[in-house]
Design a protein around this motif. Structure first.
Motif, mmCIF file in Angstrom:
data_model
loop_
_atom_site.group_PDB
_atom_site.id
_atom_site.type_symbol
_atom_site.label_atom_id
_atom_site.label_comp_id
_atom_site.label_asym_id
_atom_site.label_seq_id
_atom_site.Cartn_x
_atom_site.Cartn_y
_atom_site.Cartn_z
ATOM 1 N N ILE A 98 0.825 -1.198 0.000
ATOM 2 C CA ILE A 98 0.000 0.000 0.000
ATOM 3 C C ILE A 98 0.869 1.262 0.000
ATOM 4 O O ILE A 98 0.527 2.267 -0.637
ATOM 5 N N PHE A 99 2.029 1.230 0.664
ATOM 6 C CA PHE A 99 2.920 2.395 0.680
ATOM 7 C C PHE A 99 3.468 2.670 -0.718
ATOM 8 O O PHE A 99 3.545 3.822 -1.148
ATOM 9 N N THR A 100 3.846 1.614 -1.412
ATOM 10 C CA THR A 100 4.361 1.761 -2.776
ATOM 11 C C THR A 100 3.293 2.346 -3.686
ATOM 12 O O THR A 100 3.563 3.242 -4.495
ATOM 13 N N ALA A 101 2.055 1.854 -3.552
ATOM 14 C CA ALA A 101 0.969 2.359 -4.378
ATOM 15 C C ALA A 101 0.684 3.828 -4.086
ATOM 16 O O ALA A 101 0.453 4.624 -5.007
ATOM 17 N N ILE A 102 0.705 4.210 -2.808
ATOM 18 C CA ILE A 102 0.494 5.618 -2.449
ATOM 19 C C ILE A 102 1.591 6.484 -3.060
ATOM 20 O O ILE A 102 1.317 7.565 -3.602
ATOM 21 N N ALA A 103 2.835 6.027 -2.981
ATOM 22 C CA ALA A 103 3.956 6.791 -3.536
ATOM 23 C C ALA A 103 3.779 7.003 -5.042
ATOM 24 O O ALA A 103 3.999 8.116 -5.554
ATOM 25 N N ILE A 104 3.400 5.953 -5.754
ATOM 26 C CA ILE A 104 3.169 6.079 -7.196
ATOM 27 C C ILE A 104 2.058 7.092 -7.465
ATOM 28 O O ILE A 104 2.179 7.966 -8.336
ATOM 29 N N CYS A 105 0.969 7.008 -6.695
ATOM 30 C CA CYS A 105 -0.144 7.936 -6.885
ATOM 31 C C CYS A 105 0.279 9.383 -6.597
ATOM 32 O O CYS A 105 -0.189 10.316 -7.272
ATOM 33 N N GLN A 106 1.155 9.596 -5.628
ATOM 34 C CA GLN A 106 1.658 10.943 -5.362
ATOM 35 C C GLN A 106 2.435 11.484 -6.563
ATOM 36 O O GLN A 106 2.286 12.656 -6.935
ATOM 37 N N LEU A 107 3.237 10.641 -7.167
ATOM 38 C CA LEU A 107 4.025 11.070 -8.329
ATOM 39 C C LEU A 107 3.129 11.331 -9.540
ATOM 40 O O LEU A 107 3.417 12.213 -10.357
ATOM 41 N N VAL A 108 2.038 10.571 -9.647
ATOM 42 C CA VAL A 108 1.066 10.835 -10.715
ATOM 43 C C VAL A 108 0.399 12.190 -10.475
ATOM 44 O O VAL A 108 0.227 12.990 -11.399
ATOM 45 N N LEU A 111 11.655 0.886 -8.125
ATOM 46 C CA LEU A 111 12.738 1.410 -8.969
ATOM 47 C C LEU A 111 12.256 2.631 -9.759
ATOM 48 O O LEU A 111 13.011 3.596 -9.948
ATOM 49 N N ILE A 112 11.016 2.598 -10.210
ATOM 50 C CA ILE A 112 10.437 3.755 -10.893
ATOM 51 C C ILE A 112 10.363 4.940 -9.934
ATOM 52 O O ILE A 112 10.721 6.076 -10.293
ATOM 53 N N ILE A 113 9.912 4.700 -8.711
ATOM 54 C CA ILE A 113 9.831 5.775 -7.707
ATOM 55 C C ILE A 113 11.206 6.392 -7.483
ATOM 56 O O ILE A 113 11.344 7.622 -7.413
ATOM 57 N N GLU A 114 12.229 5.555 -7.383
ATOM 58 C CA GLU A 114 13.582 6.070 -7.170
ATOM 59 C C GLU A 114 14.040 6.937 -8.340
ATOM 60 O O GLU A 114 14.603 8.025 -8.137
ATOM 61 N N GLN A 115 13.812 6.472 -9.561
ATOM 62 C CA GLN A 115 14.286 7.229 -10.729
ATOM 63 C C GLN A 115 13.517 8.535 -10.895
ATOM 64 O O GLN A 115 14.109 9.585 -11.169
ATOM 65 N N VAL A 116 12.202 8.478 -10.709
ATOM 66 C CA VAL A 116 11.374 9.659 -10.949
ATOM 67 C C VAL A 116 11.527 10.698 -9.843
ATOM 68 O O VAL A 116 11.553 11.904 -10.105
ATOM 69 N N SER A 117 11.652 10.238 -8.586
ATOM 70 C CA SER A 117 11.691 11.171 -7.454
ATOM 71 C C SER A 117 13.092 11.637 -7.082
ATOM 72 O O SER A 117 13.259 12.704 -6.487
ATOM 73 N N GLY A 118 14.094 10.817 -7.380
ATOM 74 C CA GLY A 118 15.455 11.145 -6.976
ATOM 75 C C GLY A 118 15.798 10.719 -5.561
ATOM 76 O O GLY A 118 16.921 10.932 -5.095
ATOM 77 N N TYR A 119 14.849 10.106 -4.863
ATOM 78 C CA TYR A 119 15.074 9.564 -3.518
ATOM 79 C C TYR A 119 15.283 8.050 -3.598
ATOM 80 O O TYR A 119 14.782 7.407 -4.517
ATOM 81 N N THR A 120 15.985 7.486 -2.620
ATOM 82 C CA THR A 120 15.907 6.039 -2.470
ATOM 83 C C THR A 120 14.471 5.716 -2.066
ATOM 84 O O THR A 120 13.782 6.547 -1.485
ATOM 85 N N PHE A 121 14.040 4.510 -2.356
ATOM 86 C CA PHE A 121 12.648 4.158 -2.067
ATOM 87 C C PHE A 121 12.310 4.340 -0.598
ATOM 88 O O PHE A 121 11.301 4.957 -0.249
ATOM 89 N N SER A 122 13.141 3.796 0.286
ATOM 90 C CA SER A 122 12.830 3.874 1.715
ATOM 91 C C SER A 122 12.822 5.314 2.202
ATOM 92 O O SER A 122 11.965 5.698 3.015
ATOM 93 N N ASP A 123 13.743 6.143 1.713
ATOM 94 C CA ASP A 123 13.749 7.551 2.106
ATOM 95 C C ASP A 123 12.482 8.251 1.632
ATOM 96 O O ASP A 123 11.924 9.095 2.351
ATOM 97 N N TYR A 124 12.042 7.918 0.427
ATOM 98 C CA TYR A 124 10.827 8.549 -0.095
ATOM 99 C C TYR A 124 9.626 8.218 0.796
ATOM 100 O O TYR A 124 8.874 9.116 1.204
ATOM 101 N N VAL A 125 9.447 6.946 1.102
ATOM 102 C CA VAL A 125 8.284 6.540 1.899
ATOM 103 C C VAL A 125 8.345 7.147 3.296
ATOM 104 O O VAL A 125 7.337 7.639 3.822
ATOM 105 N N GLU A 126 9.523 7.125 3.896
ATOM 106 C CA GLU A 126 9.651 7.673 5.242
ATOM 107 C C GLU A 126 9.378 9.174 5.268
ATOM 108 O O GLU A 126 8.779 9.687 6.219
ATOM 109 N N GLN A 127 9.786 9.885 4.212
ATOM 110 C CA GLN A 127 9.610 11.333 4.163
ATOM 111 C C GLN A 127 8.189 11.747 3.788
ATOM 112 O O GLN A 127 7.587 12.635 4.416
ATOM 113 N N PHE A 128 7.607 11.096 2.780
ATOM 114 C CA PHE A 128 6.352 11.590 2.206
ATOM 115 C C PHE A 128 5.118 10.766 2.574
ATOM 116 O O PHE A 128 4.008 11.135 2.207
#
Length: 338
Positions: free
Chosen positions: A61-71, A168-185
């Motif tokens: 669910i965290f991964t899906a939320i992150a993708i939706c945020q980037l969308v 991996l898409i989240i990392e490339q698109v956001s510029g964060y490591t995946f875990s850092d992105y989820v923890e931050q956003f």
């Protein structure tokens, strides 16, 4: 709300399955929580409401939320093809695979752990030691050069590799490591202050060890059974309370807009007669109405279940640091509250 029936049912189930973990039930402003067993069996450190548990695939669910945020930010579309948003070669993947396919387990790409071919998750680490799995890229050798299992969009087949690719898409698109992105956003925005993607050889306080039952009736930890650090397919550590916070903040549109939240929670594909999958979670339907949303996760030494009822605001989270028990407990709680 009075929880006497829940207490009685839990005590009966505890005797039957020797449950180890934490239960957290919230109905509007009423809360019931109880913990059983040990976070550390050797030192006899008891599980408690603030104990952090691994929840395996409950993290999708965290991964899906992150993708939706980037969308929402215009950096991706659900229709974006994998080949157009990730600079990693997948020589045998269908070029028609999209972000939507990956979110809904309909991409047809090969999995790194195919449950149709392997029975034991621990077999993976004979090929590559689990202590080397610390980044999402470390999963690539397991599936990157394999053939498609089915045409893109053809069928639902639960697949962990799809969520590794989404990470991996989240990392490339956001510029964060995946875990850092989820923890931050996600974690920070939802007030999930006790949650994180911790490394098993560098755990913080209040983390429960996962336990696997041995043939002789004793237990061993799962330290050699799962990746040393979780990723976008699962592996975060959370408290049961934090998972309720996440759901409440998601439902209150604090993590996504109302429109995008509804998109995340919309049934996308039918899995069984009344079970559908949205983005990162299951849901039980009654005709065109969602009865409850369902999260679940299983790894050796980890068992997680959560259900969220939109009509009654009943939220139940069960975290276990053993390989089983969560299903029996959450089923019993739902029956006791009927």
């Amino acid at each position: 709300m009075k929880f006497k029936n829940v207490i009685n049912r839990l005590n009966a189930i505890q005797k039957e399955v020797d449950f180890s973990g934490t239960v957290y039930v919230k109905v509007k402003d009423s809360v019931f929580t109880e913990s059983y067993g040990y976070a550390n069996r050797t030192e006899k450190i008891a599980n408690q409401v603030k104990t952090r548990y691994g929840i395996a695939s409950g993290c999708k669910i965290f991964t899906a939320i992150a993708i939706c945020q980037l969308v929402e930010q215009g950096k991706l579309r659900f229709e974006t093809r994998l080949v157009d948003c990730l600079d990693i070669p997948f020589p045998y993947f269908d070029e028609g695979v999209t972000v939507h396919h990956l979110l809904t387990h309909t991409s047809g790409i090969p999995d790194y752990f195919d449950e149709d071919e392997m029975d034991d998750y621990e077999e993976l680490w004979l090929q590559k030691p689990m202590y080397l799995i610390r980044r999402l890229h470390d999963f690539l050798p397991f599936f990157q050069n394999e053939q498609m299992k089915s045409p893109a969009g053809a069928t639902f087949h639960y697949n962990n590799a799809e969520y590794i690719v989404l990470g991996l898409i989240i990392e490339q698109v956001s510029g964060y490591t995946f875990s850092d992105y989820v923890e931050q956003f996600i974690f920070k925005k939802a007030g999930m202050n006790d949650s994180g993607y911790f490394e098993m050889d560098s755990l913080p306080e209040r983390v429960a060890y996962g336990y696997i039952k041995k043939p002789d009736g004793g237990y061993r930890t799962n330290i050699y059974s799962i990746p040393v650090k979780g990723g976008s397919d699962g592996g975060a550590y959370v408290t049961a309370e934090d998972m309720v916070k996440c759901w409440e903040e998601l439902s209150n549109y604090k993590l996504l807009t109302k429109e995008m939240t509804e998109k995340l929670l919309t049934p996308q594909i039918q899995v069984e007669e009344d079970i559908f999958y949205g983005y990162g979670l299951y849901m039980q339907m009654d005709q065109d109405k969602v009865v409850k949303y369902i999260l679940m996760g299983y790894d050796p030494g980890i068992n997680f279940r959560a259900v969220f009822y939109p009509e009654t605001s009943l939220n139940i989270v069960v975290c276990s640091n053993k390989s089983d028990g969560a299903y029996e407990v959450i089923t019993g709680i739902q029956e006791a509250l009927r």
